[in-house]
Design a protein around this motif. Structure first.
Motif, PDB file in Angstrom:
ATOM      1  N   PHE A 234      29.770  56.816  66.007  1.00 56.96           N
ATOM      2  CA  PHE A 234      30.305  58.081  66.540  1.00 56.96           C
ATOM      3  C   PHE A 234      29.989  59.262  65.626  1.00 56.96           C
ATOM      4  O   PHE A 234      30.903  59.925  65.121  1.00 56.96           O
ATOM      5  CB  PHE A 234      31.820  57.965  66.771  1.00 56.96           C
ATOM      6  N   PRO A 235      28.682  59.564  65.435  1.00 58.48           N
ATOM      7  CA  PRO A 235      28.328  60.714  64.589  1.00 58.48           C
ATOM      8  C   PRO A 235      28.852  62.016  65.187  1.00 58.48           C
ATOM      9  O   PRO A 235      29.014  63.008  64.479  1.00 58.48           O
ATOM     10  CB  PRO A 235      26.795  60.679  64.556  1.00 58.48           C
ATOM     11  N   GLU A 236      29.119  62.004  66.506  1.00 58.63           N
ATOM     12  CA  GLU A 236      29.630  63.212  67.187  1.00 58.63           C
ATOM     13  C   GLU A 236      31.104  63.477  66.881  1.00 58.63           C
ATOM     14  O   GLU A 236      31.638  64.525  67.231  1.00 58.63           O
ATOM     15  CB  GLU A 236      29.412  63.091  68.707  1.00 58.63           C
ATOM     16  N   GLY A 237      31.768  62.512  66.253  1.00 59.08           N
ATOM     17  CA  GLY A 237      33.186  62.686  65.914  1.00 59.08           C
ATOM     18  C   GLY A 237      34.114  62.069  66.948  1.00 59.08           C
ATOM     19  O   GLY A 237      33.658  61.527  67.962  1.00 59.08           O
ATOM     20  N   LEU A 238      35.404  62.165  66.692  1.00 57.82           N
ATOM     21  CA  LEU A 238      36.412  61.497  67.510  1.00 57.82           C
ATOM     22  C   LEU A 238      37.250  62.514  68.262  1.00 57.82           C
ATOM     23  O   LEU A 238      37.209  63.703  67.971  1.00 57.82           O
ATOM     24  CB  LEU A 238      37.322  60.658  66.606  1.00 57.82           C
ATOM     25  N   ALA A 239      38.023  62.033  69.238  1.00 56.36           N
ATOM     26  CA  ALA A 239      38.933  62.926  69.965  1.00 56.36           C
ATOM     27  C   ALA A 239      40.159  63.216  69.100  1.00 56.36           C
ATOM     28  O   ALA A 239      40.639  62.347  68.379  1.00 56.36           O
ATOM     29  CB  ALA A 239      39.372  62.262  71.269  1.00 56.36           C
ATOM     30  N   GLU A 240      40.651  64.422  69.199  1.00 57.28           N
ATOM     31  CA  GLU A 240      41.855  64.839  68.455  1.00 57.28           C
ATOM     32  C   GLU A 240      43.036  64.807  69.407  1.00 57.28           C
ATOM     33  O   GLU A 240      43.064  65.589  70.367  1.00 57.28           O
ATOM     34  CB  GLU A 240      41.682  66.284  67.962  1.00 57.28           C
ATOM     35  N   TRP A 241      43.967  63.901  69.199  1.00 56.77           N
ATOM     36  CA  TRP A 241      45.188  63.917  70.008  1.00 56.77           C
ATOM     37  C   TRP A 241      46.268  63.075  69.337  1.00 56.77           C
ATOM     38  O   TRP A 241      45.972  62.248  68.490  1.00 56.77           O
ATOM     39  CB  TRP A 241      44.932  63.393  71.424  1.00 56.77           C
ATOM     40  N   GLN A 242      47.495  63.328  69.714  1.00 52.96           N
ATOM     41  CA  GLN A 242      48.588  62.500  69.223  1.00 52.96           C
ATOM     42  C   GLN A 242      49.477  62.078  70.376  1.00 52.96           C
ATOM     43  O   GLN A 242      49.841  62.915  71.221  1.00 52.96           O
ATOM     44  CB  GLN A 242      49.399  63.233  68.162  1.00 52.96           C
ATOM     45  N   SER A 243      49.782  60.797  70.459  1.00 54.29           N
ATOM     46  CA  SER A 243      50.595  60.272  71.548  1.00 54.29           C
ATOM     47  C   SER A 243      52.041  60.751  71.436  1.00 54.29           C
ATOM     48  O   SER A 243      52.625  60.751  70.345  1.00 54.29           O
ATOM     49  CB  SER A 243      50.565  58.742  71.509  1.00 54.29           C
ATOM     50  N   ASN A 244      52.640  61.089  72.579  1.00 53.46           N
ATOM     51  CA  ASN A 244      54.053  61.456  72.614  1.00 53.46           C
ATOM     52  C   ASN A 244      54.954  60.267  72.272  1.00 53.46           C
ATOM     53  O   ASN A 244      56.116  60.420  71.963  1.00 53.46           O
ATOM     54  CB  ASN A 244      54.440  61.969  74.002  1.00 53.46           C
ATOM     55  N   GLN A 245      54.367  59.060  72.376  1.00 49.99           N
ATOM     56  CA  GLN A 245      55.155  57.850  72.082  1.00 49.99           C
ATOM     57  C   GLN A 245      55.279  57.583  70.586  1.00 49.99           C
ATOM     58  O   GLN A 245      56.018  56.680  70.174  1.00 49.99           O
ATOM     59  CB  GLN A 245      54.479  56.630  72.722  1.00 49.99           C
TER      60      GLN A 245
END
Ligand code: GTP
Ligand code: MG
Length: 156
Positions: free
Chosen positions: A131-142
């Protein structure tokens, strides 16, 4: 938090096990940070398994990995590398415990459905390679319901 590289190998894709694998990591309480379905180039497969290039099964292993699309994923969570390896199960599916992915869904070592990083350091290298393009940025509400962090009513 710690991250690991998980790959559903071509047999796992062909056998319709994508949902099953994702479900096990998701239900455990780990977070999906990147995912793609790709056909792997031979040279790329050789790079991913470079540490095994002197093994007698290397040519067969590369042939296996390029035989169809794979699902490449990054999962995040506490101790996700070691725990991910437990979810995956032993390399030889006949030795893998029932309840593990390989123990439940595979027979031969050369058709063992899934790959998981074997150390935090190798996880980092594999994530950078895939994944040289990088990862998704998010955080689960759980998050506060899975991990012992401060529960704040207004934030939930
Ligand atoms: P991965 O998660 O795929 O890296 O497996 P692993 O870490 O459990 O095992 P390892 O890295 O030692 O080997 C990588 C892959 O090579 C295995 O998952 C198998 O698909 C294959 N492999 C390992 N040992 C053998 C073997 O003795 N014979 C054959 N045919 N394949 C093997
Ligand atoms: Mg390995």
């Amino acid at each position: 938090m710690e991250q690991t590289f998980i790959m559903i190998k071509p047999d796992g894709v062909q056998r319709g096990l994508i949902g099953e694998v994702i479900s096990r990591f998701e239900k455990k309480g780990f977070y999906l940070k990147a995912m793609k379905l790709v056909n792997v180039e031979r040279s790329f497969a050789e790079k991913h398994y470079a540490d095994l290039s002197s093994k007698p099964f290397f040519a067969g292993l590369v042939e296996y990995i390029v035989s169809g699309p794979v699902v490449a994923m990054v999962w995040e969570g506490k101790s996700v590398v070691a725990t991910g390896r437990k979810i995956v199960g032993a390399t030889n599916p006949l030795a893998a415990e029932p309840g593990t992915i390989r123990g439940d869904f595979a027979v031969d070592i050369g058709r063992n459905v899934i790959h998981g990083s074997d150390s935090v350091e190798n996880g980092r290298k594999e994530i950078a390679l895939w994944f040289p393009e990088g990862l998704a940025e998010w955080q689960s509400n759980q998050h506060p319901w899975i991990y012992e962090v401060l529960l704040c009513r207004s934030a939930i």
